[in-house]
Design an enzyme around this catalytic site. Structure first.
Site, mmCIF file in Angstrom:
data_model
loop_
_atom_site.group_PDB
_atom_site.id
_atom_site.type_symbol
_atom_site.label_atom_id
_atom_site.label_comp_id
_atom_site.label_asym_id
_atom_site.label_seq_id
_atom_site.Cartn_x
_atom_site.Cartn_y
_atom_site.Cartn_z
ATOM 1 C CE LYS A 1 -3.766 -2.506 2.065
ATOM 2 N NZ LYS A 1 -4.453 -2.980 3.270
ATOM 3 C CG ASP B 1 -9.541 -0.507 4.472
ATOM 4 O OD1 ASP B 1 -9.230 -0.779 3.296
ATOM 5 O OD2 ASP B 1 -8.824 -0.773 5.452
ATOM 6 C CD GLN C 1 -3.292 -4.525 6.378
ATOM 7 O OE1 GLN C 1 -3.219 -3.586 5.594
ATOM 8 N NE2 GLN C 1 -3.928 -5.647 6.084
#
Ligand code: NDP
Length: 285
Positions: free
Chosen positions: A52, A119, A96
């Site tokens: 990422k 997200d 994460q």
């Protein structure tokens, strides 16, 4: 033999589009910025976070990196999220997953400002999707829709079967297919006679988390098969939830693993960062 859908190529197109827009913003003195938080050193998470951050760099998106120790308290993590929620220069916040067991993922997801939830996991964004309103979409199912559209697969009126009903893949996937006017069935571990259900599908999306579970006995000849699964096989090679060599004999089109859905998830995350900037800019103008 099935047509192989090149997710890597489609992801590259999307990233190029994002890069162009990021460059245009830069000319106006505007920077797009993603904060990435990792707690602990789970090896798979390290790989995802590294990818990422690297993609941000490639596209000209600034990334702020927070690598917290495994023992970090929930309180400390929530305080960091609060701080990032307040910062005007931060467009997206990504924590994460999975988190260490002493931290509540639910609390953490709900602490992120929905306007920075790139997200798309916050209940506000999940609710917006369920009600057909605008909001951030989770990268993996949104990526599948892009793959279908950019490969010229029509969804409208088609029989779509999604295997799996997780909050991050299966459920939003089904809702997105519904939004595109598919006739959608969701199968899960309590579904009876799965092959009979999956064989109805013109478009079969598999997010079951079981390596190579879907063989050609589950697939209607000519169907489009999208494999969301990611696993390492006995030789440490990547494979999906679909038995690729078996199913590609009868499918009309199929996504491979690697090189199918996987690259799309990060590309769509980057698109969400850009969208967050666009929306906050619109509000400020
Ligand atoms: P989960 O384990 O959260 O969900 C799996 C789903 O599959 C559940 O709904 C479960 O049903 C269902 N299921 C399990 N066994 C069966 C069975 N025998 N028959 C029918 N349904 C079954 O997984 P995720 O949704 O998080 O992920 C799915 C896969 O996608 C994984 O391989 C994961 O690694 C991969 N993934 C890939 C991403 C990418 O970027 N490409 C991103 C996210 C995930 P029930 O609800 O009844 O338990």
């Amino acid at each position: 033999m099935a047509k192989i859908i090149d997710g890597k190529e489609i992801a590259a197109q999307i990233k190029q589009e994002v890069k162009q827009q990021v460059e245009d913003y830069k000319k106006e003195g505007i920077t797009v910025c993603l904060a990435v938080i990792q707690v602990g050193e789970d090896p798979a998470s390290c790989v995802y976070v590294r990818n990422k951050k690297r993609t941000c760099e490639d596209l000209g998106i600034k990334s702020l990196s927070y690598e917290l120790e495994e023992e970090t308290s929930e309180e400390k993590l929530l305080a960091l999220i609060d701080e990032l929620n307040e910062r005007e220069d931060v467009d997206g916040i990504l924590v994460q997953l999975p988190l260490p067991s002493h931290i509540s993922e639910k609390k953490v997801i709900e602490a992120i400002n929905p306007k920075k939830d790139v997200d798309g996991f916050h209940p506000m964004n999940a609710g917006a999707l369920a009600c057909g309103e605008e909001g951030f979409l989770p990268g993996t199912p949104a990526g599948v829709i892009e793959i279908l559209k950019r490969s010229g697969v029509e969804i409208d009126g088609k029989e779509c079967v999604v295997v799996g009903r997780s909050n991050i893949v299966g459920k939003p996937m089904a809702q997105l297919l519904l939004k595109e006017n598919g006739t959608v069935t969701i199968a899960h571990s309590h579904s009876r006679n799965l092959p009979e259900i999956t064989k109805r599908a013109d478009i079969l999306v598999v997010a079951v988390g079981k390596p190579k579970m879907i063989t050609k006995e589950y697939v209607k000849p000519g169907a489009v098969v999208i494999d969301v699964g990611i696993h390492r096989n006995e030789n440490n090679k990547l494979c999906g939830d679909v038995d690729f060599s078996d199913v590609s004999e009868i499918a009309g089109a199929i996504t491979p693993v690697p090189g199918g859905v996987g690259p799309m998830t990060i590309a769509m995350l980057m698109k969400n960062c850009l969208e967050s900037k666009r929306l906050s800019k619109k509000q400020a103008d």
